[in-house]
Each structure stands twice: as structure tokens, then as C-alpha cells.
Design a protein around this motif. Structure first.
Motif, PDB file in Angstrom:
ATOM      1  N   ARG A 259       1.001  -0.988   0.040  1.00 42.18           N
ATOM      2  CA  ARG A 259      -0.241   0.030   0.051  1.00 42.18           C
ATOM      3  C   ARG A 259       0.919   1.085   0.083  1.00 42.18           C
ATOM      4  O   ARG A 259       1.959   1.409   0.897  1.00 42.18           O
ATOM      5  N   VAL A 260       0.689   2.036  -1.112  1.00 44.01           N
ATOM      6  CA  VAL A 260       1.594   3.281  -1.163  1.00 44.01           C
ATOM      7  C   VAL A 260       0.349   4.747  -0.929  1.00 44.01           C
ATOM      8  O   VAL A 260      -0.281   4.717  -2.020  1.00 44.01           O
ATOM      9  N   GLY A 261       0.165   5.008   0.061  1.00 46.23           N
ATOM     10  CA  GLY A 261      -0.781   6.330   0.418  1.00 46.23           C
ATOM     11  C   GLY A 261      -2.501   5.228   0.199  1.00 46.23           C
ATOM     12  O   GLY A 261      -2.425   4.203   0.878  1.00 46.23           O
ATOM     13  N   SER A 262      -3.063   5.945  -0.504  1.00 46.37           N
ATOM     14  CA  SER A 262      -4.299   5.218  -0.825  1.00 46.37           C
ATOM     15  C   SER A 262      -4.318   4.328  -1.851  1.00 46.37           C
ATOM     16  O   SER A 262      -5.436   3.594  -2.396  1.00 46.37           O
ATOM     17  N   ALA A 263      -3.362   4.150  -2.470  1.00 48.84           N
ATOM     18  CA  ALA A 263      -3.079   3.256  -3.752  1.00 48.84           C
ATOM     19  C   ALA A 263      -2.496   1.796  -3.348  1.00 48.84           C
ATOM     20  O   ALA A 263      -1.802   1.468  -2.239  1.00 48.84           O
ATOM     21  N   THR A 264      -2.832   0.787  -4.229  1.00 45.92           N
ATOM     22  CA  THR A 264      -2.463  -0.687  -3.984  1.00 45.92           C
ATOM     23  C   THR A 264      -1.407  -0.891  -5.281  1.00 45.92           C
ATOM     24  O   THR A 264      -1.974  -0.451  -6.335  1.00 45.92           O
ATOM     25  N   VAL A 265       0.033  -1.194  -4.802  1.00 44.46           N
ATOM     26  CA  VAL A 265       0.756  -1.247  -5.985  1.00 44.46           C
ATOM     27  C   VAL A 265       1.232  -2.939  -5.840  1.00 44.46           C
ATOM     28  O   VAL A 265       1.265  -3.464  -4.709  1.00 44.46           O
ATOM     29  N   PHE A 266       1.240  -3.430  -7.075  1.00 42.37           N
ATOM     30  CA  PHE A 266       1.577  -4.911  -6.865  1.00 42.37           C
ATOM     31  C   PHE A 266       2.312  -5.327  -8.336  1.00 42.37           C
ATOM     32  O   PHE A 266       2.274  -4.496  -9.181  1.00 42.37           O
ATOM     33  N   THR A 267       2.685  -6.436  -8.692  1.00 41.20           N
ATOM     34  CA  THR A 267       3.358  -6.863  -9.760  1.00 41.20           C
ATOM     35  C   THR A 267       2.580  -8.129 -10.390  1.00 41.20           C
ATOM     36  O   THR A 267       2.373  -8.781  -9.674  1.00 41.20           O
ATOM     37  N   ILE A 268       2.229  -8.205 -11.478  1.00 42.89           N
ATOM     38  CA  ILE A 268       1.493  -9.385 -12.274  1.00 42.89           C
ATOM     39  C   ILE A 268       2.520  -9.833 -13.159  1.00 42.89           C
ATOM     40  O   ILE A 268       3.400  -9.053 -13.831  1.00 42.89           O
ATOM     41  N   SER A 269       2.576 -11.019 -13.623  1.00 43.28           N
ATOM     42  CA  SER A 269       3.474 -11.837 -14.468  1.00 43.28           C
ATOM     43  C   SER A 269       2.586 -12.703 -15.379  1.00 43.28           C
ATOM     44  O   SER A 269       1.716 -13.417 -14.718  1.00 43.28           O
ATOM     45  N   PHE A 270       3.469 -13.085 -16.454  1.00 45.56           N
ATOM     46  CA  PHE A 270       2.668 -14.114 -17.217  1.00 45.56           C
ATOM     47  C   PHE A 270       4.059 -14.563 -17.943  1.00 45.56           C
ATOM     48  O   PHE A 270       4.746 -13.884 -18.625  1.00 45.56           O
ATOM     49  N   ASN A 271       4.208 -15.947 -18.042  1.00 46.31           N
ATOM     50  CA  ASN A 271       5.298 -16.667 -18.749  1.00 46.31           C
ATOM     51  C   ASN A 271       6.765 -15.742 -18.522  1.00 46.31           C
ATOM     52  O   ASN A 271       7.314 -15.463 -19.618  1.00 46.31           O
ATOM     53  N   GLY A 272       6.872 -15.554 -17.339  1.00 47.03           N
ATOM     54  CA  GLY A 272       8.101 -14.896 -17.078  1.00 47.03           C
ATOM     55  C   GLY A 272       8.440 -13.318 -17.403  1.00 47.03           C
ATOM     56  O   GLY A 272       9.260 -12.808 -16.853  1.00 47.03           O
ATOM     57  N   VAL A 273       7.221 -12.721 -17.838  1.00 50.70           N
ATOM     58  CA  VAL A 273       7.174 -11.380 -17.949  1.00 50.70           C
ATOM     59  C   VAL A 273       6.584 -10.657 -16.998  1.00 50.70           C
ATOM     60  O   VAL A 273       5.341 -11.087 -16.726  1.00 50.70           O
ATOM     61  N   THR A 274       6.991  -9.540 -16.246  1.00 50.45           N
ATOM     62  CA  THR A 274       6.369  -8.818 -15.271  1.00 50.45           C
ATOM     63  C   THR A 274       5.888  -7.499 -15.787  1.00 50.45           C
ATOM     64  O   THR A 274       6.553  -6.631 -16.602  1.00 50.45           O
ATOM     65  N   MET A 275       4.833  -7.162 -14.888  1.00 54.08           N
ATOM     66  CA  MET A 275       4.555  -5.609 -15.092  1.00 54.08           C
ATOM     67  C   MET A 275       4.043  -5.017 -13.863  1.00 54.08           C
ATOM     68  O   MET A 275       3.019  -5.775 -13.465  1.00 54.08           O
ATOM     69  N   PRO A 276       4.596  -3.927 -13.469  1.00 49.35           N
ATOM     70  CA  PRO A 276       4.319  -3.281 -12.099  1.00 49.35           C
ATOM     71  C   PRO A 276       2.980  -2.551 -12.246  1.00 49.35           C
ATOM     72  O   PRO A 276       2.378  -2.051 -13.448  1.00 49.35           O
ATOM     73  N   VAL A 277       2.159  -2.701 -11.351  1.00 48.02           N
ATOM     74  CA  VAL A 277       0.721  -2.214 -11.386  1.00 48.02           C
ATOM     75  C   VAL A 277       0.411  -1.090 -10.199  1.00 48.02           C
ATOM     76  O   VAL A 277       0.957  -1.357  -8.933  1.00 48.02           O
ATOM     77  N   ARG A 278      -0.278  -0.160 -10.533  1.00 49.32           N
ATOM     78  CA  ARG A 278      -0.592   0.776  -9.541  1.00 49.32           C
ATOM     79  C   ARG A 278      -2.224   0.831  -9.544  1.00 49.32           C
ATOM     80  O   ARG A 278      -2.658   1.288 -10.578  1.00 49.32           O
ATOM     81  N   TYR A 279      -2.908   0.775  -8.590  1.00 46.99           N
ATOM     82  CA  TYR A 279      -4.521   0.869  -8.483  1.00 46.99           C
ATOM     83  C   TYR A 279      -4.854   1.678  -7.506  1.00 46.99           C
ATOM     84  O   TYR A 279      -4.253   1.732  -6.146  1.00 46.99           O
ATOM     85  N   GLU A 280      -5.410   2.833  -7.766  1.00 47.50           N
ATOM     86  CA  GLU A 280      -6.006   3.645  -6.681  1.00 47.50           C
ATOM     87  C   GLU A 280      -7.047   3.115  -5.998  1.00 47.50           C
ATOM     88  O   GLU A 280      -8.187   2.496  -6.534  1.00 47.50           O
ATOM     89  N   GLY A 281      -6.844   2.866  -4.659  1.00 47.51           N
ATOM     90  CA  GLY A 281      -7.752   2.007  -3.923  1.00 47.51           C
ATOM     91  C   GLY A 281      -7.519   0.623  -3.599  1.00 47.51           C
ATOM     92  O   GLY A 281      -6.310   0.308  -3.704  1.00 47.51           O
ATOM     93  N   GLU A 282      -8.534  -0.167  -3.107  1.00 43.88           N
ATOM     94  CA  GLU A 282      -8.350  -1.394  -2.579  1.00 43.88           C
ATOM     95  C   GLU A 282      -8.818  -2.470  -3.486  1.00 43.88           C
ATOM     96  O   GLU A 282     -10.038  -2.360  -3.823  1.00 43.88           O
ATOM     97  N   PRO A 283      -8.345  -3.368  -4.262  1.00 41.25           N
ATOM     98  CA  PRO A 283      -8.874  -4.219  -5.154  1.00 41.25           C
ATOM     99  C   PRO A 283      -9.935  -5.028  -4.549  1.00 41.25           C
ATOM    100  O   PRO A 283      -9.754  -5.649  -3.280  1.00 41.25           O
ATOM    101  N   GLY A 284     -11.035  -5.388  -5.243  1.00 42.02           N
ATOM    102  CA  GLY A 284     -12.254  -5.838  -4.645  1.00 42.02           C
ATOM    103  C   GLY A 284     -12.159  -7.490  -5.027  1.00 42.02           C
ATOM    104  O   GLY A 284     -10.903  -8.099  -5.282  1.00 42.02           O
ATOM    105  N   GLY A 285     -13.089  -8.335  -4.791  1.00 41.77           N
ATOM    106  CA  GLY A 285     -13.168  -9.902  -4.832  1.00 41.77           C
ATOM    107  C   GLY A 285     -12.264 -10.430  -3.944  1.00 41.77           C
ATOM    108  O   GLY A 285     -11.976 -10.081  -2.820  1.00 41.77           O
ATOM    109  N   ILE A 286     -11.818 -11.541  -4.303  1.00 40.69           N
ATOM    110  CA  ILE A 286     -10.574 -12.465  -3.726  1.00 40.69           C
ATOM    111  C   ILE A 286      -9.218 -11.913  -4.107  1.00 40.69           C
ATOM    112  O   ILE A 286      -8.410 -13.164  -3.921  1.00 40.69           O
TER     113      ILE A 286
END
Lengths: 165, 271
Positions: A87-114
């Protein structure tokens, strides 16, 4: 008994007192429903052609696959990297990957669901300075259903994180 | 008596008799009790014995309604198509086939509505959104709307035979959407997960008690479908008889006007 020949009968539609044919509400209702169905069908087919076909791009397809251009709005699918959620301030940051390639993500708020680590997600947004700035996060849960007490769970979680589905 | 007539042999002799006894028979009452028992069985396993899921936790219990209702809806649409095909291409044009086709489609549409409603709730809990225009959801919505159209076409008027013929053609075409819905998650990239039970790939894991609860759900909703189908098709038969009676009464009134005598005639039976 008097026999009445069919040709002698007045078979024209009967009129009501006002001189108009009684409206058949049942048929009009069906016609209105059919018009609405055709309209809804058109909307659904349009949505299918614009949205449903290839709902997302995988992380490793950015800039490679047709329709996965980094300079346009994108839906990107990848698995949330273990230990990357913060958590960075009000944003949620995380990294997603597929087949060894990664992408940093910044999402304002808290992701829903599971939403959690090691689970595949689809992030809607735009890539700015090599970071996917998302405005929607959707969790893609798998088609496997295991009990919380199942001893296979630990293996499955480990495999999910290792696999980067 | 045709084979389809014999399937509804317990149908009351006339609407007047039906008004006293309803659309129920001893067989439907037994089926109704079996449905209630199986629904209770589903409640016990779905909410009690089956465990929570490792990812979805308690939300996984929606599975036991979401999946059986869409499977039984597929069955209902298949029955509609089967009866439509027999009506169109068979030698005997029994209107009972048309009524079973129409009743089956009505129930299946209701089941799809349940699938979509509980699916939206499930989506909100797990995905984080009620709805997305992905391949599975979009094709299911199209299936739902198509069969609402089928039901509307059945009410466009004309004779029973005209209704049967035009709706049979649509019933045969519309059923082609069912495999499209089922395979949409494999044909296109989808937010919706792939099938678990009817998946051609080996190794898809599901907890034993969850699978059993799902099986109970399929039995319960199949029994409910059968019970509703019998009642609704008999109700449709009564509607047809009343329509015929109205036509016969109108003709009798015209004959009476032309012949100068009152001659109410009894309604003929609808085959």
C-alpha cells in the motif's frame, strides 16, 4: 334444426360499441417484447464484438500481439507476484506476471473480490512510464475447488505462484 | 392416443374438471415431494457438509445453484429443440409436443435468469464486479434474450398449428447457442473460469464433498424442472382448450345470428 351455410355467416371482425375492433393486447405485448429482444440482441452482439472476443491480453503480449499496444487502454492478465502487494498512500501497488514477463501495477484504492497474491487478475488501465495504472482489477479464480482443509492446498498455492498462469 | 399424449395421460379430461383438481396428479404430487426432499438434501450438503473453498471461502456454495440451474436450462432448451424437431419432421403433428416445447423453454429461461442473478452475486464476491462483457457472460445473455424472443413469438397469435410451426423453427435454430455458451470459455479468452466437471482436460481438481453437493444440486433442480414441466404443459393445454372454446362460442353465436336461433355449442377437444 336449421342448417346455416358457412357463406351465410358474417365472419368480419366484431366491433365494440365505439365502432373499433377490440385491441388484442396479448399480441401487442408480444410484438413489443420482440422489438425489445431485437434491440437487446443488437446491443449484446455489439458488446460481444467489441469486448468479449479476446477479453484480455497477457502480460507477455504487450507490444507483441495485435490489439495489445502499450499506448492504448488495455486489459492485462497476469498472476499477482508473491510478496509484491503493498500500500502506497491510498493506492495498492503490486506486480503481475505471465510467462516470466512482469508488469508493475498501480491501482487507486483496494482491489475487490478475492484479490491476493498468487492469483490471476485482469487489470484495466493504461501503461504510463512502464507502469500499468489501473482503474479496475478483476480476479480470475481458477476452475479448481479445494477445501480450505485439503492437504493439496499448500501444493496448489505453491504451484499457482510458481506457474504464473 | 399418441406417445406424447400418453406421456400426459393423467391430464384432466376438460378445463372444467381441471379447475376442480388443478394440473396435479398423483404422479406430480410424488414428484413434488421428491423435489422438496432433494432441495432439503441440497441445503444440508450445500450449506452444511460441503467445505469452504481455499480461495473463495463460503462464496463457493453459490456453485450448487449456479451450475445446476444452467445445466438444467441446457436440458430444457434441448427438450424444446427435440419436441420442435419431432413436431416439424414427424408424421403426427401433435400439439402436445408444441406445448412441451413451450413449457420447457419457459422453465429454462427462468433457470437462466437464476443462473445470471446468482452468477452476478458470485462475480461481485470473487471477481469484484457484478458483470463484465466477457465471452461466457455475453453469450449467456444472448441465449437468455433469444429464448425470451422465442416465448414472445409463441404469443403472436394465429392458430395453434401456426404457433407450433413457427416456434418449432426458432426452437431448432436457437438451441445451437447452447454449445456456443458452453464452449465460449475455450473459444475465447474469458474472465469466467473454464468448466470443472465437463472439462475434457484431465487433472481439474474438485473436493469430493463439493462434487457430491453439486451432484445433489443437479438432481434437485432436474426434479424441479420435471415437476414444473408437467404442470406448465398441462396449463398450456387448458389455455388452448379455452381458446378453442372461445372460437367455437363465437362461431355458434354467428350461426345463431344467421339462423335466428340461440345455439351454444360445446367446445371441441384440442389434440
Amino acid at each position: 334444426m336449421t342448417e346455416v351455410h358457412q357463406s351465410e355467416l358474417d365472419l368480419s371482425p366484431r366491433q365494440n360499441e365505439a365502432g373499433r375492433r377490440a385491441p388484442n393486447r396479448r399480441h401487442w405485448g408480444a410484438i413489443i417484447v420482440l422489438v425489445l429482444v431485437l434491440f437487446a440482441g443488437g446491443v449484446i452482439v455489439t458488446q460481444f464484438l467489441t469486448s468479449a472476443v479476446d477479453y484480455y491480453c497477457n502480460v507477455d503480449e504487450v507490444g507483441v500481439r495485435d490489439g495489445c499496444d502499450p499506448d492504448r487502454r488495455i486489459r492485462l492478465q497476469g498472476t499477482v507476484e508473491e510478496g509484491s502487494v503493498d500500500r502506497v498512500g491510498s493506492a495498492t501497488v503490486f506486480t503481475i506476471s505471465f510467462n516470466g514477463v512482469t508488469m508493475p501495477v498501480r491501482y487507486e484504492g483496494e482491489p475487490g473480490g478475492i484479490f491476493k497474491e498468487c492469483i490471476p487478475v485482469v487489470v484495466h488501465g493504461e501503461i504510463v512510464d512502464d507502469v500499468l495504472v489501473g482503474d479496475r482489477v478483476e480476479v480470475r479464480h481458477s476452475n479448481e475447488y479445494l477445501s480450505v482443509n485439503d492437504e493439496r492446498v499448500a501444493d496448489a498455492v505453491e504451484a499457482a505462484c510458481e506457474g504464473g498462469s | 392416443m399418441t406417445s406424447t399424449d400418453s406421456a400426459l395421460a393423467a391430464t384432466p379430461a376438460s378445463p372444467d374438471e381441471s379447475s376442480r383438481h388443478g394440473t396435479g396428479t398423483k404422479a406430480t404430487r410424488v414428484l413434488g415431494v421428491a423435489t422438496i426432499v432433494s432441495m432439503g438434501w441440497l441445503l444440508v450438503f450445500g450449506l452444511g457438509f460441503s467445505p469452504a473453498d481455499r480461495d473463495q471461502e463460503e462464496a463457493v456454495r453459490i456453485l450448487y445453484v449456479h451450475v445446476p440451474t444452467i445445466w438444467v436450462a441446457y436440458l430444457g432448451f434441448a427438450v424444446t429443440a427435440l419436441c420442435s424437431g419431432i413436431y416439424l419432421f414427424g408424421k403426427k403433428k401433435s400439439l402436445q409436443l408444441d406445448r412441451i416445447a413451450g413449457a420447457s423453454a419457459e422453465i429454462a429461461v427462468a433457470f437462466v435468469a437464476v443462473t445470471l442473478a446468482v452468477g452476478a452475486m458470485w462475480g461481485r464476491i470473487t471477481w469484484g464486479v457484478y458483470w463484465q462483457w466477457d465471452a461466457r457472460l455475453t453469450t449467456t445473455a444472448l441465449l437468455f434474450v433469444t429464448y425470451i424472443g422465442y416465448l414472445a413469438v409463441r404469443r403472436l397469435g394465429g392458430s395453434h398449428e401456426q404457433r407450433a410451426k413457427r416456434s418449432a423453427v426458432i426452437g431448432l435454430i436457437a438451441v445451437l447457442e447452447v454449445p456456443l455458451v458452453h464452449w465460449s470459455v475455450r473459444l475465447w479468452r474469458s474472465l469466467h473460469q473454464e468448466a470443472t466437471v465437463l472439462n475434457p482436460d484431465d487433472g481439474v481438481q474438485i473436493d469430493g464433498l463439493m462434487l457430491f453437493s453439486l451432484f445433489v444440486g443437479v438432481i434437485a433442480f432436474t426434479l424441479l424442472y420435471a415437476w414444473l414441466l408437467l404442470h406448465r404443459s398441462r396449463g398450456m393445454w387448458m389455455e388452448d382448450v379455452l381458446d378453442d372454446r372461445g372460437l367455437d362460442d363465437a362461431l355458434a353465436a354467428r350461426r345463431a345470428e344467421a339462423g335466428g336461433r340461440p345455439s351454444p355449442e360445446p367446445a371441441g377437444e384440442t389434440s
